[in-house]
Scaffold this motif. Structure first.
Motif, PDB file in Angstrom:
ATOM      1  N   LYS A   1       0.814  -1.213   0.000  1.00 27.35           N
ATOM      2  CA  LYS A   1       0.000   0.000   0.000  1.00 27.35           C
ATOM      3  C   LYS A   1       0.856   1.276   0.000  1.00 27.35           C
ATOM      4  N   ASP A   2       1.914   1.297   0.774  1.00 23.28           N
ATOM      5  CA  ASP A   2       2.767   2.489   0.825  1.00 23.28           C
ATOM      6  C   ASP A   2       3.414   2.780  -0.523  1.00 23.28           C
ATOM      7  N   PHE A   3       3.787   1.728  -1.244  1.00 17.82           N
ATOM      8  CA  PHE A   3       4.393   1.925  -2.560  1.00 17.82           C
ATOM      9  C   PHE A   3       3.362   2.410  -3.563  1.00 17.82           C
TER      10      PHE A   3
ATOM     11  N   LYS B   1      -4.081   7.954 -11.440  1.00 17.92           N
ATOM     12  CA  LYS B   1      -4.671   7.016 -12.400  1.00 17.92           C
ATOM     13  C   LYS B   1      -4.099   5.608 -12.195  1.00 17.92           C
ATOM     14  N   CYS B   2      -2.848   5.512 -11.773  1.00 15.62           N
ATOM     15  CA  CYS B   2      -2.255   4.206 -11.486  1.00 15.62           C
ATOM     16  C   CYS B   2      -2.865   3.599 -10.227  1.00 15.62           C
TER      17      CYS B   2
ATOM     18  N   GLN C   1      -1.544   1.470 -19.641  1.00  8.31           N
ATOM     19  CA  GLN C   1      -1.411   2.100 -18.329  1.00  8.31           C
ATOM     20  C   GLN C   1      -1.013   1.073 -17.271  1.00  8.31           C
ATOM     21  N   ASN C   2      -1.574  -0.131 -17.352  1.00 10.17           N
ATOM     22  CA  ASN C   2      -1.228  -1.177 -16.398  1.00 10.17           C
ATOM     23  C   ASN C   2       0.263  -1.485 -16.478  1.00 10.17           C
TER      24      ASN C   2
ATOM     25  N   ILE D   1       2.840  -0.739 -13.430  1.00 10.83           N
ATOM     26  CA  ILE D   1       3.631  -1.830 -12.849  1.00 10.83           C
ATOM     27  C   ILE D   1       5.116  -1.506 -12.934  1.00 10.83           C
ATOM     28  N   ASN D   2       5.538  -0.943 -14.047  1.00 13.01           N
ATOM     29  CA  ASN D   2       6.953  -0.547 -14.168  1.00 13.01           C
ATOM     30  C   ASN D   2       7.310   0.543 -13.161  1.00 13.01           C
TER      31      ASN D   2
END
Length: 177
Positions: A121-123, A130-131, A162-163, A167-168
């Protein structure tokens, strides 16, 4: 036992490896599963099913394609999503009584603590809004990319792009920390 010692033992179907794997990963996998499956008994069943799938499919793990933890995390998540989409599960949830609704509403704080337990969650909070919204739908609520596309009213290709970007970005934060 380290992960490097564990994998060859799993491939050789050494029963000690199954116990070690369970001890090493059960809490974090359960957190991911319980985030999707709110019923603790069902979540425990899915956890057990996940470990059986890992055990049976260990030969398909390829360390050149990704980390072992990521591989088993995907198995857990996919198994939970499969359970949510199963006809039997959906039929059993059609007639919920009032206690279940109270449980679901009250469970939100426990869900958040489960996410905090695995540290994701913190990350995710560091990502663009939007991410955050997209990852919430895809990974924490179990939406497919098509369902997320419909929910967000954006093309499926945009969701996929966007996914991948999100993720990157998340990987970047995880590597820095």
């Amino acid at each position: 036992m380290t992960q490097e010692q564990l994998i060859p033992l799993l491939v050789n179907k050494d029963e000690r490896a199954f116990t070690a794997m369970y001890d090493m990963y059960s809490k974090s996998l359960y957190a991911v599963i319980a985030n999707l499956i709110k019923d603790s008994d069902e979540a425990e069943d899915v956890l057990q099913e996940t470990f059986v799938k890992i055990w049976k499919n260990i030969d398909s793990y390829n360390d050149s394609k990704g980390r072992f933890y990521t591989w088993i995390l995907n198995i857990a998540r996919n198994t939970a999503i499969d359970k949510l989409r199963s006809k039997g599960y959906n039929n059993s949830k059609k007639n919920l009584d009032v206690d279940n609704f109270v449980y679901m509403v009250g469970d939100n704080s426990r869900m958040n603590s489960r996410i905090d337990t695995i540290g994701i969650k913190d990350f995710i909070k560091k990502l663009k809004p939007k991410c955050i919204q997209l990852l919430e739908l895809l990974f924490f609520q179990g939406y497919t990319q098509q369902e997320a596309s419909e929910e967000l009213e954006i093309p499926i290709g945009t969701v996929k792009t966007q996914n991948r970007t999100c993720i990157n970005d998340l990987r970047t934060y995880l590597n820095v920390s």
